[in-house]
Write a protein that holds these residues in place. Structure first.
Motif, PDB file in Angstrom:
ATOM      1  N   MET A 191       0.176   5.658  -0.127  1.00 56.50           N
ATOM      2  CA  MET A 191       1.019   4.457  -0.150  1.00 56.50           C
ATOM      3  C   MET A 191       0.280   3.232  -0.681  1.00 56.50           C
ATOM      4  SD  MET A 191       3.153   4.518   3.369  1.00 56.50           S
ATOM      5  CE  MET A 191       4.446   5.699   3.671  1.00 56.50           C
ATOM      6  N   ARG A 192      -1.064   3.279  -0.635  1.00 56.24           N
ATOM      7  CA  ARG A 192      -1.837   2.078  -0.885  1.00 56.24           C
ATOM      8  C   ARG A 192      -1.534   1.447  -2.238  1.00 56.24           C
ATOM      9  NH1 ARG A 192      -8.127   2.303   0.541  1.00 56.24           N
ATOM     10  NH2 ARG A 192      -8.139   3.340  -1.459  1.00 56.24           N
ATOM     11  N   GLU A 193      -1.274   2.302  -3.207  1.00 54.44           N
ATOM     12  CA  GLU A 193      -1.052   1.772  -4.552  1.00 54.44           C
ATOM     13  C   GLU A 193       0.425   1.679  -4.911  1.00 54.44           C
ATOM     14  OE1 GLU A 193      -3.620   0.524  -5.900  1.00 54.44           O
ATOM     15  OE2 GLU A 193      -4.903   1.338  -4.314  1.00 54.44           O
ATOM     16  N   ARG A 194       1.312   1.936  -3.929  1.00 55.80           N
ATOM     17  CA  ARG A 194       2.736   1.839  -4.244  1.00 55.80           C
ATOM     18  C   ARG A 194       3.113   0.383  -4.520  1.00 55.80           C
ATOM     19  NH1 ARG A 194       5.438   6.111  -1.130  1.00 55.80           N
ATOM     20  NH2 ARG A 194       4.284   7.965  -1.716  1.00 55.80           N
ATOM     21  N   GLY A 195       4.243   0.236  -5.211  1.00 57.47           N
ATOM     22  CA  GLY A 195       4.682  -1.091  -5.614  1.00 57.47           C
ATOM     23  C   GLY A 195       4.853  -2.065  -4.472  1.00 57.47           C
ATOM     24  N   TYR A 196       5.535  -1.620  -3.408  1.00 55.35           N
ATOM     25  CA  TYR A 196       5.851  -2.593  -2.364  1.00 55.35           C
ATOM     26  C   TYR A 196       4.610  -3.025  -1.608  1.00 55.35           C
ATOM     27  CZ  TYR A 196       5.914   1.540   0.658  1.00 55.35           C
ATOM     28  OH  TYR A 196       5.585   2.674   1.317  1.00 55.35           O
ATOM     29  N   LEU A 198       1.548  -3.269  -3.048  1.00 55.48           N
ATOM     30  CA  LEU A 198       0.895  -4.212  -3.962  1.00 55.48           C
ATOM     31  C   LEU A 198       1.593  -5.557  -3.900  1.00 55.48           C
ATOM     32  CD1 LEU A 198       0.213  -1.961  -7.074  1.00 55.48           C
ATOM     33  CD2 LEU A 198      -1.408  -2.811  -5.378  1.00 55.48           C
ATOM     34  N   MET A 199       2.934  -5.480  -3.840  1.00 48.04           N
ATOM     35  CA  MET A 199       3.744  -6.699  -3.759  1.00 48.04           C
ATOM     36  C   MET A 199       3.350  -7.507  -2.514  1.00 48.04           C
ATOM     37  SD  MET A 199       6.130  -8.011  -5.497  1.00 48.04           S
ATOM     38  CE  MET A 199       6.868  -9.606  -5.231  1.00 48.04           C
ATOM     39  N   ALA A 200       3.272  -6.804  -1.393  1.00 45.95           N
ATOM     40  CA  ALA A 200       2.912  -7.487  -0.146  1.00 45.95           C
ATOM     41  C   ALA A 200       1.518  -8.086  -0.261  1.00 45.95           C
ATOM     42  CB  ALA A 200       2.981  -6.509   1.020  1.00 45.95           C
ATOM     43  N   ARG A 201       0.619  -7.359  -0.910  1.00 47.97           N
ATOM     44  CA  ARG A 201      -0.749  -7.849  -1.018  1.00 47.97           C
ATOM     45  C   ARG A 201      -0.797  -9.101  -1.897  1.00 47.97           C
ATOM     46  NH1 ARG A 201      -4.274  -3.059  -2.465  1.00 47.97           N
ATOM     47  NH2 ARG A 201      -3.670  -2.354  -0.400  1.00 47.97           N
ATOM     48  N   LEU A 202      -0.002  -9.050  -2.985  1.00 48.96           N
ATOM     49  CA  LEU A 202       0.046 -10.207  -3.886  1.00 48.96           C
ATOM     50  C   LEU A 202       0.611 -11.424  -3.183  1.00 48.96           C
ATOM     51  CD1 LEU A 202       1.168  -8.662  -7.273  1.00 48.96           C
ATOM     52  CD2 LEU A 202      -1.050  -9.646  -6.652  1.00 48.96           C
ATOM     53  N   SER A 203       1.577 -11.180  -2.250  1.00 48.27           N
ATOM     54  CA  SER A 203       2.151 -12.333  -1.550  1.00 48.27           C
ATOM     55  C   SER A 203       1.304 -12.719  -0.345  1.00 48.27           C
ATOM     56  CB  SER A 203       3.590 -12.056  -1.144  1.00 48.27           C
ATOM     57  OG  SER A 203       3.696 -10.771  -0.602  1.00 48.27           O
ATOM     58  N   ASN A 204       0.043 -12.282  -0.381  1.00 49.86           N
ATOM     59  CA  ASN A 204      -0.936 -12.748   0.582  1.00 49.86           C
ATOM     60  C   ASN A 204      -0.638 -12.331   2.024  1.00 49.86           C
ATOM     61  OD1 ASN A 204      -3.351 -13.853   1.116  1.00 49.86           O
ATOM     62  ND2 ASN A 204      -2.589 -15.955   1.342  1.00 49.86           N
ATOM     63  N   ALA A 205      -0.035 -11.155   2.181  1.00 49.06           N
ATOM     64  CA  ALA A 205       0.181 -10.647   3.533  1.00 49.06           C
ATOM     65  C   ALA A 205      -1.143 -10.144   4.080  1.00 49.06           C
ATOM     66  CB  ALA A 205       1.209  -9.521   3.511  1.00 49.06           C
ATOM     67  N   SER A 206      -1.350 -10.312   5.379  1.00 47.26           N
ATOM     68  CA  SER A 206      -2.601  -9.850   5.959  1.00 47.26           C
ATOM     69  C   SER A 206      -2.625  -8.326   5.990  1.00 47.26           C
ATOM     70  CB  SER A 206      -2.745 -10.393   7.377  1.00 47.26           C
ATOM     71  OG  SER A 206      -1.794  -9.766   8.206  1.00 47.26           O
ATOM     72  N   THR A 207      -3.833  -7.785   6.068  1.00 57.87           N
ATOM     73  CA  THR A 207      -3.967  -6.336   6.110  1.00 57.87           C
ATOM     74  C   THR A 207      -3.160  -5.765   7.266  1.00 57.87           C
ATOM     75  OG1 THR A 207      -6.196  -6.710   5.363  1.00 57.87           O
ATOM     76  CG2 THR A 207      -5.659  -4.490   6.066  1.00 57.87           C
ATOM     77  N   PHE A 208      -3.214  -6.501   8.367  1.00 59.44           N
ATOM     78  CA  PHE A 208      -2.484  -6.056   9.549  1.00 59.44           C
ATOM     79  C   PHE A 208      -0.989  -5.966   9.286  1.00 59.44           C
ATOM     80  CE2 PHE A 208      -2.523  -5.803  14.231  1.00 59.44           C
ATOM     81  CZ  PHE A 208      -3.687  -5.072  14.344  1.00 59.44           C
ATOM     82  N   ALA A 209      -0.464  -6.999   8.637  1.00 59.73           N
ATOM     83  CA  ALA A 209       0.960  -7.015   8.333  1.00 59.73           C
ATOM     84  C   ALA A 209       1.320  -5.876   7.384  1.00 59.73           C
ATOM     85  CB  ALA A 209       1.342  -8.359   7.718  1.00 59.73           C
ATOM     86  N   ILE A 210       0.446  -5.630   6.403  1.00 54.04           N
ATOM     87  CA  ILE A 210       0.718  -4.541   5.469  1.00 54.04           C
ATOM     88  C   ILE A 210       0.773  -3.218   6.216  1.00 54.04           C
ATOM     89  CG2 ILE A 210      -0.200  -3.243   3.526  1.00 54.04           C
ATOM     90  CD1 ILE A 210      -1.355  -5.819   2.450  1.00 54.04           C
ATOM     91  N   MET A 211      -0.194  -3.034   7.123  1.00 47.88           N
ATOM     92  CA  MET A 211      -0.220  -1.788   7.879  1.00 47.88           C
ATOM     93  C   MET A 211       1.054  -1.592   8.683  1.00 47.88           C
ATOM     94  SD  MET A 211      -3.934  -1.417   9.605  1.00 47.88           S
ATOM     95  CE  MET A 211      -5.450  -1.558   8.712  1.00 47.88           C
ATOM     96  N   PHE A 212       1.378  -2.615   9.491  1.00 48.62           N
ATOM     97  CA  PHE A 212       2.417  -2.378  10.484  1.00 48.62           C
ATOM     98  C   PHE A 212       3.816  -2.750  10.006  1.00 48.62           C
ATOM     99  CE2 PHE A 212      -1.422  -2.362  13.000  1.00 48.62           C
ATOM    100  CZ  PHE A 212      -1.225  -1.213  13.728  1.00 48.62           C
ATOM    101  N   PRO A 217       6.577   1.629   9.005  1.00 44.71           N
ATOM    102  CA  PRO A 217       7.989   2.031   9.018  1.00 44.71           C
ATOM    103  C   PRO A 217       8.291   3.161   8.032  1.00 44.71           C
ATOM    104  CG  PRO A 217       7.793  -0.347   8.954  1.00 44.71           C
ATOM    105  CD  PRO A 217       6.424   0.194   8.737  1.00 44.71           C
ATOM    106  N   ASN A 218       7.554   3.175   6.918  1.00 47.99           N
ATOM    107  CA  ASN A 218       7.806   4.233   5.938  1.00 47.99           C
ATOM    108  C   ASN A 218       7.270   5.585   6.389  1.00 47.99           C
ATOM    109  OD1 ASN A 218       9.121   3.080   3.522  1.00 47.99           O
ATOM    110  ND2 ASN A 218       7.423   1.633   3.718  1.00 47.99           N
ATOM    111  N   MET A 219       6.334   5.548   7.322  1.00 48.91           N
ATOM    112  CA  MET A 219       5.777   6.814   7.803  1.00 48.91           C
ATOM    113  C   MET A 219       6.545   7.357   8.992  1.00 48.91           C
ATOM    114  SD  MET A 219       1.796   6.057   8.009  1.00 48.91           S
ATOM    115  CE  MET A 219       0.946   5.138   6.771  1.00 48.91           C
ATOM    116  N   LEU A 220       7.517   6.588   9.481  1.00 52.16           N
ATOM    117  CA  LEU A 220       8.132   6.920  10.758  1.00 52.16           C
ATOM    118  C   LEU A 220       8.587   8.372  10.877  1.00 52.16           C
ATOM    119  CD1 LEU A 220       8.094   4.953  12.973  1.00 52.16           C
ATOM    120  CD2 LEU A 220      10.509   4.486  12.628  1.00 52.16           C
ATOM    121  N   PRO A 221       9.311   8.908   9.892  1.00 52.92           N
ATOM    122  CA  PRO A 221       9.735  10.302  10.063  1.00 52.92           C
ATOM    123  C   PRO A 221       8.555  11.265  10.169  1.00 52.92           C
ATOM    124  CG  PRO A 221      10.689   9.333   8.073  1.00 52.92           C
ATOM    125  CD  PRO A 221       9.825   8.299   8.680  1.00 52.92           C
TER     126      PRO A 221
END
Lengths: 310, 336
Positions: A191-196, A198-212, A217-221
């Motif tokens: 997932m690390r290199e997926r678009g969304y 990268l998008m979150a990283r570009l919008s300066n989201a913290s690592t924690f926010a990116i994780m959780f 949520p995408n790993m939930l199933p």
């Protein structure tokens, strides 16, 4: 189906497909959940209608067959006061079922829950931090997963004879983390290199926010499938230990009932209800969890769903 | 030796020893974390009993030396690791003059035999079923019947074993219920003995196979569906290759690879599950010996068996890992 195509034809304004099209409404998942829930409810509701003190030894007449069974010449006639029969230590099987089934479920839930927690921490660390830490975690998870956990648990509980239900769950949790860890690590890497992300990283989201907020949520199933699998594995190990006579001894459990049945040669004596009742309850639990795992797998991987258009 | 590079071999060998070390360490440490030091308590208990067991003074000495109970914990640990790695597993507490290694040497072949036969059968049948389920040319009738074989998948081995004993040994009397061979037979390479061993082995093996093949079937079905979507499958069809060839050489050959990884990973669980099967069948392998150890409070025996189970599993995983480059030639070229 018609409504969906119509909605798509109108345009992208419709936020989601029909409520009943949700992949989470998977028949296998729901049936499995109902089976597990029925066993949990048996413990809650059963206590209201049945005297659970009958689950203790010498509380009932011995060797009564269930009411719906043909009584053999070697057994007393069935007694409606003990609908599922009694065993040779004077326990009422229905009471054993009511007390034992939820207890097995609880051990499984605690152990799998802790295992999942450790797995989330280690898996994210491994996938995100990388480097030598990743190597260490991955190697240990791989080594741990091949150790026959049941055998190790046997040694431990042979030393520590008086074990409580909670401590047993903690012990089982020690072997429930490598699966989720491996799974989450693999998912994080993909997932690390997926678009969304990268998008979150570009919008300066913290690592924690990116994780959780982005990844989890995408790993939930996947996580849910791994969780139900782990619950099942923990209950299996707990029942195995109990069936060897190594479980909690103060309270009746399903595995302990099987232990007594084997020790008293119930199979050869034809007392099928003695081992049959706990095994039937466990089969309902295991089959339910198994169906849930398959259902969740299908949610996570849509290709697995039924017939494909040829 | 194409594919099997030195780096790969070294890495797998490291994994092998790491697994054994981890297992041995857990067995050593965790009982000591319990309140009241069970190991010391056990030696005290042995000393209390010493009047009844002949030669027990020697045994207690061996225990004290083995665990170095007078020294600090790291000395105990080093002593323990040394004795365990040289397969010096000590005296059995319950049947004293015999050593644990000897008892295990008698039991291990039964376990390895039963388990390898059952696992291979289950792996082959399960994967075949899974592949057929995902294959689009499978007849509809077959496709409808095959999922029935998954019915018992989620049921633990030993519960199925109890059911099978009741139905096939107690009810129908087709197979003997307990043991590994009939009484009064001469052990060796003679027909009555072999026949008896096979007869006694059918039910235990059957319960492992029936309970575990669905796991392989489901995994294989998923892999086969994924493989079926690959471009090379479409190309193979477009080239007009025979369906059987596409199925075997293009489909199964690729889809089965992750299944071998899964086999290596789940072997520990299979070994654990089969200990209980042996216990239920009183099959004279490691599982039954383990049960006897538990009943007799024979801690050296229990610890020795579990250590050997860890070694056996790690060895099997190691062998699968070594075979892997031959099954999948791509693997050794992967540089990490």
């Amino acid at each position: 189906m018609a409504t969906v195509t119509a909605a798509q034809a109108i345009g992208r304004r419709v936020p989601r497909v029909s409520r009943w099209q949700s992949p989470w409404l998977n028949a296998k998942l729901l049936v499995g959940f109902a089976m597990v829930l029925s066993m949990a409810l048996l413990g809650v509701v059963g206590r209201l209608f049945w005297d659970v003190r009958l689950a203790h030894a010498a509380s009932s007449p011995l060797n009564l067959p269930p009411v719906f069974a043909k009584a053999g010449p070697n057994f007393p006639p069935p007694d409606p006061a003990h609908p599922l029969g009694t065993e040779s230590n004077g326990r009422d099987m229905l009471a054993v079922l009511i007390v034992g089934a939820p207890r097995s479920l609880r051990i499984g839930l605690i152990a799998a829950g802790i295992g999942m927690g450790i797995g989330i921490i280690l898996g994210f660390t491994s996938g995100f931090v990388g480097g030598w830490l990743d190597n260490v975690i991955r190697t240990f998870a791989d080594a741990f997963i091949t150790i026959p956990s049941l055998a190790v648990l046997i040694v431990i509980s042979a030393y520590v004879r008086q074990i409580s239900v909670e401590n047993m769950a903690l012990l089982l949790a020690a072997f429930a983390w490598p699966g989720p860890t491996r799974l989450i690590r693999a998912q994080v890497l993909s997932m690390r290199e997926r678009g969304y992300v990268l998008m979150a990283r570009l919008s300066n989201a913290s690592t924690f926010a990116i994780m959780f907020k982005e990844m989890l949520p995408n790993m939930l199933p996947y996580l849910a499938a791994s969780f139900t699998g782990n619950v099942s594995g923990a209950i299996l190990a707990a029942t195995g230990l109990e069936a060897l006579g190594l479980g909690p001894t103060r309270v009746p459990t399903l595995g302990m009932t099987i232990f007594y049945a084997i020790r008293a040669a119930a199979i050869i004596r034809g007392m099928w209800w003695w081992w049959g009742v706990p095994i039937a309850a466990l089969v309902v639990i295991f089959s339910g969890l198994f169906l849930m795992t398959i259902g969740l797998d299908e949610i996570a991987n849509p290709r697995l769903r039924g017939a494909r258009p040829q | 030796m194409r594919g099997l590079t030195l780096g790969y071999l070294v890495r797998r060998l490291g994994m092998f020893f790491l697994t054994i070390w981890l297992g041995a360490t857990i067995i050593f440490i965790v009982p000591r974390l319990a309140p009241g030091d069970p190991v010391a308590a056990m030696v005290t208990r042995l000393q209390a009993q010493s009047g009844y067991v002949e030669g027990s003074a020697e045994m207690i000495e061996a225990w004290r030396a083995r665990f170095g109970l007078d020294g600090p914990i790291y000395v105990q640990y080093v002593n323990y690791l040394r004795s365990v790695l040289t397969f010096n597993l000590g005296f059995s507490l319950s049947s004293f003059p015999s050593r644990v290694e000897e008892m295990i040497a008698q039991a291990l072949p039964w376990t390895v035999g039963l388990l390898s036969v059952a696992t291979i059968i289950s792996f082959v049948i399960g994967n075949a079923i899974g592949a057929l389920l995902a294959w689009r040319r499978t007849p509809a009738a077959l496709r409808a019947i095959l999922p029935l074989s998954f019915t018992f998948t989620s049921i633990p081995f030993f519960m199925l074993a109890i059911l099978f004993i009741y139905v096939f040994a107690f009810g129908l009397r087709w197979f003997p219920p307990f043991g590994a061979y009939g009484r009064g037979l001469v052990k060796g390479f003679n027909w009555p003995f072999i026949k008896s061993v096979v007869e006694h082995g059918v039910l235990p093996a059957f319960s492992i196979v029936v309970a575990s093949m669905g796991f392989w079937g489901l995994g294989m079905r998923g892999m086969m569906i994924t493989t079926d979507g690959e471009d090379y499958m479409i190309l193979a069809q477009a080239k007009g290759l025979r369906p059987a060839r596409i199925f075997w050489n293009y489909g199964i050959r690729n889809a089965v690879l992750p299944q071998f990884t899964a086999l290596a990973l789940s072997l520990g669980g299979i070994v654990g599950g089969s200990t209980l099967v042996e216990y239920v069948f009183a099959y004279p392998g490691m599982g039954y010996l383990l049960y006897q150890g538990i009943v007799n409070n024979d801690y050296t025996l229990i610890q020795g068996i579990v250590f050997m189970l860890i070694v056996t599993t790690a060895t099997a995983v190691f062998i699968i890992d070594l075979l892997y480059p031959f099954i999948d030639p791509r693997i050794s070229y992967q540089k990490r």
